[in-house]
Design an enzyme around this catalytic site. Structure first.
Site, mmCIF file in Angstrom:
data_model
loop_
_atom_site.group_PDB
_atom_site.id
_atom_site.type_symbol
_atom_site.label_atom_id
_atom_site.label_comp_id
_atom_site.label_asym_id
_atom_site.label_seq_id
_atom_site.Cartn_x
_atom_site.Cartn_y
_atom_site.Cartn_z
ATOM 1 N N ASP A 8 0.871 -1.173 0.000
ATOM 2 C CA ASP A 8 0.000 0.000 0.000
ATOM 3 C C ASP A 8 0.912 1.229 0.000
ATOM 4 O O ASP A 8 2.138 1.120 -0.204
ATOM 5 C CB ASP A 8 -1.003 -0.045 1.169
ATOM 6 C CG ASP A 8 -0.340 0.105 2.541
ATOM 7 O OD1 ASP A 8 0.907 0.252 2.617
ATOM 8 O OD2 ASP A 8 -1.068 0.078 3.549
ATOM 9 N N HIS A 9 0.339 2.402 0.278
ATOM 10 C CA HIS A 9 1.125 3.649 0.252
ATOM 11 C C HIS A 9 2.185 3.695 1.354
ATOM 12 O O HIS A 9 3.160 4.413 1.243
ATOM 13 C CB HIS A 9 0.185 4.855 0.388
ATOM 14 C CG HIS A 9 -0.745 4.727 1.554
ATOM 15 N ND1 HIS A 9 -1.903 3.977 1.483
ATOM 16 C CD2 HIS A 9 -0.674 5.195 2.819
ATOM 17 C CE1 HIS A 9 -2.511 4.025 2.664
ATOM 18 N NE2 HIS A 9 -1.776 4.744 3.492
ATOM 19 N N CYS A 66 3.314 -3.175 4.160
ATOM 20 C CA CYS A 66 2.422 -2.070 4.548
ATOM 21 C C CYS A 66 3.058 -1.390 5.762
ATOM 22 O O CYS A 66 4.265 -1.520 5.977
ATOM 23 C CB CYS A 66 0.993 -2.561 4.796
ATOM 24 S SG CYS A 66 0.762 -3.654 6.204
ATOM 25 N N GLY A 67 2.258 -0.672 6.544
ATOM 26 C CA GLY A 67 2.840 0.016 7.685
ATOM 27 C C GLY A 67 3.376 -0.951 8.724
ATOM 28 O O GLY A 67 4.495 -0.786 9.234
ATOM 29 N N THR A 68 2.588 -1.953 9.049
ATOM 30 C CA THR A 68 2.974 -2.921 10.091
ATOM 31 C C THR A 68 3.150 -4.353 9.585
ATOM 32 O O THR A 68 3.689 -5.197 10.309
ATOM 33 C CB THR A 68 1.883 -2.979 11.172
ATOM 34 O OG1 THR A 68 0.663 -3.413 10.551
ATOM 35 C CG2 THR A 68 1.672 -1.631 11.842
ATOM 36 N N GLY A 69 2.618 -4.650 8.421
ATOM 37 C CA GLY A 69 2.612 -6.028 7.907
ATOM 38 C C GLY A 69 1.408 -6.823 8.386
ATOM 39 O O GLY A 69 1.073 -7.859 7.812
ATOM 40 N N GLY A 71 -2.058 -6.148 8.677
ATOM 41 C CA GLY A 71 -3.284 -6.219 7.875
ATOM 42 C C GLY A 71 -3.082 -7.056 6.621
ATOM 43 O O GLY A 71 -4.000 -7.775 6.187
ATOM 44 N N MET A 72 -1.900 -6.968 6.048
ATOM 45 C CA MET A 72 -1.580 -7.765 4.857
ATOM 46 C C MET A 72 -1.635 -9.261 5.193
ATOM 47 O O MET A 72 -2.221 -10.055 4.458
ATOM 48 C CB MET A 72 -0.177 -7.416 4.349
ATOM 49 C CG MET A 72 -0.044 -6.025 3.757
ATOM 50 S SD MET A 72 -1.041 -5.854 2.264
ATOM 51 C CE MET A 72 -0.208 -4.439 1.491
ATOM 52 N N HIS A 99 10.561 -24.002 8.854
ATOM 53 C CA HIS A 99 9.586 -24.809 9.599
ATOM 54 C C HIS A 99 8.154 -24.672 9.090
ATOM 55 O O HIS A 99 7.384 -25.628 9.159
ATOM 56 C CB HIS A 99 9.620 -24.423 11.085
ATOM 57 C CG HIS A 99 10.837 -24.939 11.791
ATOM 58 N ND1 HIS A 99 10.964 -24.951 13.163
ATOM 59 C CD2 HIS A 99 12.021 -25.453 11.315
ATOM 60 C CE1 HIS A 99 12.139 -25.464 13.504
ATOM 61 N NE2 HIS A 99 12.813 -25.753 12.394
ATOM 62 N N ARG A 133 9.134 -33.714 9.659
ATOM 63 C CA ARG A 133 8.095 -33.487 10.657
ATOM 64 C C ARG A 133 7.422 -32.125 10.482
ATOM 65 O O ARG A 133 6.254 -31.953 10.815
ATOM 66 C CB ARG A 133 8.660 -33.615 12.073
ATOM 67 C CG ARG A 133 9.637 -32.536 12.486
ATOM 68 C CD ARG A 133 10.209 -32.808 13.877
ATOM 69 N NE ARG A 133 11.033 -31.705 14.357
ATOM 70 C CZ ARG A 133 12.293 -31.489 14.002
ATOM 71 N NH1 ARG A 133 12.883 -32.285 13.123
ATOM 72 N NH2 ARG A 133 12.970 -30.464 14.496
ATOM 73 N N HIS A 134 8.167 -31.186 9.899
ATOM 74 C CA HIS A 134 7.579 -29.862 9.663
ATOM 75 C C HIS A 134 6.546 -29.931 8.534
ATOM 76 O O HIS A 134 5.563 -29.198 8.546
ATOM 77 C CB HIS A 134 8.674 -28.843 9.358
ATOM 78 C CG HIS A 134 9.669 -28.723 10.465
ATOM 79 N ND1 HIS A 134 9.315 -28.277 11.716
ATOM 80 C CD2 HIS A 134 10.988 -29.051 10.526
ATOM 81 C CE1 HIS A 134 10.379 -28.310 12.508
ATOM 82 N NE2 HIS A 134 11.402 -28.788 11.806
HETATM 83 C C1 RB5 Z 1 -2.032 2.431 6.532
HETATM 84 O O1 RB5 Z 1 -2.117 3.628 7.219
HETATM 85 C C2 RB5 Z 1 -1.821 1.266 7.516
HETATM 86 O O2 RB5 Z 1 -2.949 1.091 8.289
HETATM 87 C C3 RB5 Z 1 -1.458 0.007 6.766
HETATM 88 O O3 RB5 Z 1 -0.326 0.240 5.995
HETATM 89 C C4 RB5 Z 1 -1.094 -1.241 7.584
HETATM 90 O O4 RB5 Z 1 -0.218 -0.937 8.616
HETATM 91 C C5 RB5 Z 1 -2.205 -2.109 7.982
HETATM 92 O O5 RB5 Z 1 -2.022 -3.212 8.517
#
Ligand code: RB5
Length: 146
Positions: A8-9, A66-69, A71-72, A99, A133-134
């Site tokens: 995303d952005h 993304c910002g945190t990974g 939501g993806m 694993h 096993r994995h």
């Molecule tokens: C976008 O502002 C942010 O919410 C998105 O990049 C991400 O961190 C969601 O998981």
């Protein structure tokens, strides 16, 4: 070998860097996502495209930034056959492949930054699945008890 790489952005720099890592290794890369930070994108839309690509066999590996990974990964793991891992350090990068046979790497650019994403995607690509096993355990991921 083919990779679908999306962001995303909030993950444009990371996405471009990861795409370059793959291309430098001779992979064919499909990039999905906005070109500028002004162009806002909803992370699930990007994750859907990459997850379809990986789970239908159009790509061996997917990467989502993304910002945190988070939501993806939440979105990608709705897909049967997707094994998306949020990666924050080299041990996680190694174990998610060795694993868990992760096929989608998710990164938070606002958490770890682009340089670290560059290092970690290399560890991810270079680590083979250990099987054995994995493999038995990974097969159980899709077996929801009734
Ligand atoms: C976008 O502002 C942010 O919410 C998105 O990049 C991400 O961190 C969601 O998981």
């Amino acid at each position: 070998m083919k990779a679908f790489v999306g962001s995303d952005h909030a993950g444009i720099d990371g996405r471009k860097t990861v795409a370059e890592v793959f291309r430098n290794r001779g992979w064919e890369v499909t990039e999905i996502g906005p070109s500028t930070t002004e162009e806002k994108a909803d992370y699930p839309d990007i994750a859907h495209e990459v997850s379809v690509g990986v789970t239908t066999g159009l790509a061996e590996v997917g990467v989502l930034v993304c910002g945190t990974g988070q939501g993806m990964a939440m979105t990608a793991n709705r897909y049967q056959g997707a094994r998306a891992a949020v990666i924050t350090d080299s041990f996680t990068a190694e174990m998610s492949r060795g694993h868990n046979n992760a096929n989608i790497a998710c990164f938070g650019e606002r958490v770890i930054g682009t340089e670290k994403i560059k290092d970690l995607i290399a560890v991810f690509i270079d680590t083979p699945f250990e099987g054995g096993r994995h493999g038995t355990r990974v097969d159980k991921i899709d077996k929801i008890p009734s």
